[in-house]
Scaffold this motif. Structure first.
Motif, PDB file in Angstrom:
ATOM      1  N   GLU A   8      15.164  25.977  47.853  1.00 13.55           N
ATOM      2  CA  GLU A   8      14.384  24.773  48.149  1.00 13.55           C
ATOM      3  C   GLU A   8      15.018  23.973  49.288  1.00 13.55           C
ATOM      4  OE1 GLU A   8      13.557  20.658  45.847  1.00 13.55           O
ATOM      5  OE2 GLU A   8      13.035  22.474  44.724  1.00 13.55           O
ATOM      6  N   ALA A   9      16.344  23.847  49.273  1.00 12.80           N
ATOM      7  CA  ALA A   9      17.042  23.111  50.333  1.00 12.80           C
ATOM      8  C   ALA A   9      16.875  23.807  51.679  1.00 12.80           C
ATOM      9  CB  ALA A   9      18.525  22.969  49.999  1.00 12.80           C
ATOM     10  N   LEU A  10      16.991  25.122  51.673  1.00 11.33           N
ATOM     11  CA  LEU A  10      16.853  25.866  52.925  1.00 11.33           C
ATOM     12  C   LEU A  10      15.437  25.781  53.476  1.00 11.33           C
ATOM     13  CD1 LEU A  10      18.949  29.051  52.121  1.00 11.33           C
ATOM     14  CD2 LEU A  10      19.541  27.230  53.719  1.00 11.33           C
ATOM     15  N   ASP A  61      14.708  21.181  53.862  1.00 12.62           N
ATOM     16  CA  ASP A  61      15.488  20.424  54.837  1.00 12.62           C
ATOM     17  C   ASP A  61      15.747  21.174  56.134  1.00 12.62           C
ATOM     18  OD1 ASP A  61      15.572  18.441  52.967  1.00 12.62           O
ATOM     19  OD2 ASP A  61      17.581  18.929  52.259  1.00 12.62           O
ATOM     20  N   TYR A  62      15.815  22.492  56.076  1.00 18.33           N
ATOM     21  CA  TYR A  62      16.199  23.249  57.263  1.00 18.33           C
ATOM     22  C   TYR A  62      15.054  24.044  57.864  1.00 18.33           C
ATOM     23  CZ  TYR A  62      20.817  21.769  56.023  1.00 18.33           C
ATOM     24  OH  TYR A  62      21.890  20.989  55.733  1.00 18.33           O
ATOM     25  N   GLU A  63      13.862  23.872  57.313  1.00 18.88           N
ATOM     26  CA  GLU A  63      12.658  24.506  57.839  1.00 18.88           C
ATOM     27  C   GLU A  63      12.841  26.007  58.049  1.00 18.88           C
ATOM     28  OE1 GLU A  63      11.325  22.289  61.248  1.00 18.88           O
ATOM     29  OE2 GLU A  63      11.432  20.406  60.157  1.00 18.88           O
ATOM     30  N   GLN A  68      12.721  34.378  55.901  1.00 22.06           N
ATOM     31  CA  GLN A  68      14.134  34.205  56.246  1.00 22.06           C
ATOM     32  C   GLN A  68      14.983  34.032  54.987  1.00 22.06           C
ATOM     33  OE1 GLN A  68      13.304  30.960  58.978  1.00 22.06           O
ATOM     34  NE2 GLN A  68      14.369  32.069  60.605  1.00 22.06           N
ATOM     35  N   VAL A  69      14.475  33.305  54.001  1.00 20.06           N
ATOM     36  CA  VAL A  69      15.208  33.132  52.742  1.00 20.06           C
ATOM     37  C   VAL A  69      15.322  34.473  52.028  1.00 20.06           C
ATOM     38  CG1 VAL A  69      15.174  32.049  50.461  1.00 20.06           C
ATOM     39  CG2 VAL A  69      14.618  30.708  52.477  1.00 20.06           C
ATOM     40  N   ALA A  94      19.968  29.066  42.378  1.00 21.02           N
ATOM     41  CA  ALA A  94      19.350  29.842  43.456  1.00 21.02           C
ATOM     42  C   ALA A  94      18.060  29.172  43.919  1.00 21.02           C
ATOM     43  CB  ALA A  94      19.084  31.271  43.000  1.00 21.02           C
ATOM     44  N   ASP A  95      17.270  28.669  42.957  1.00 16.36           N
ATOM     45  CA  ASP A  95      16.038  27.963  43.307  1.00 16.36           C
ATOM     46  C   ASP A  95      16.344  26.701  44.114  1.00 16.36           C
ATOM     47  OD1 ASP A  95      14.501  29.854  42.018  1.00 16.36           O
ATOM     48  OD2 ASP A  95      14.244  28.665  40.193  1.00 16.36           O
TER      49      ASP A  95
END
Length: 155
Positions: free
Chosen positions: A115-117, A120-122, A127-128, A110-111
């Protein structure tokens, strides 16, 4: 004019996970082929470039697990609902240490997704949090935890 490349999360079987491969982490290069299934029925893949074989669950919470995917997910869902680990161990027949290991691995994954969201996807922290609330409510818009509790209690 500089061409902007679309970023997306890659799925299993679309890239070679072998760091020594010349096509490592390059998505949809045509080097990955299906290569049978494991004893548990999990799809296996093979890189034509480096001959590495790997399963669809590599890099996931379910990699090298002997328990059924359904049992792992159900156990984690019951933990999220507040069921005690000792109760789950008795009811499901898994050791408490096993359930704790699944919980820790799920938290790490989940972490990593968060982190990727966010990286990399700003995507913003809000939002997360909204995404996890959506996932926690099984995708039902406007659903709340209290509404699910009332539904399950028969009220």
């Amino acid at each position: 004019m500089e061409r902007i490349k679309e970023q997306r999360l890659a799925s299993a079987g679309t890239f070679c996970p072998n760091e020594e491969c010349q096509l490592h982490a390059q998505v949809d290069e045509g080097n990955i082929i299906k290569f049978g299934k494991s004893k548990q029925g999990v799809q296996r893949y093979r890189c034509k470039s480096c001959a590495t074989t790997f399963s669809a669950t590599r890099g996931t919470l379910f990699y090298r697990k002997h328990a059924a995917l359904k049992d792992i997910l159900e156990t984690l869902a019951l933990l999220a609902e507040g069921v005690r680990i000792s109760s789950l161990a008795r009811a499901k027949g898994f050791k408490e240490d096993t359930i704790l290991r699944w919980l820790r691995e799920a938290a790490r994954h989940a972490d990593a997704v968060e982190e990727a969201l966010m990286g990399d996807y700003e995507v913003s922290k809000a939002q997360v949090d909204g995404l996890w609330a959506y996932v926690g409510n099984k995708g039902k818009k406007g659903a709340t935890r209290n509404a699910r509790i009332e539904e399950s209690s028969g009220a």
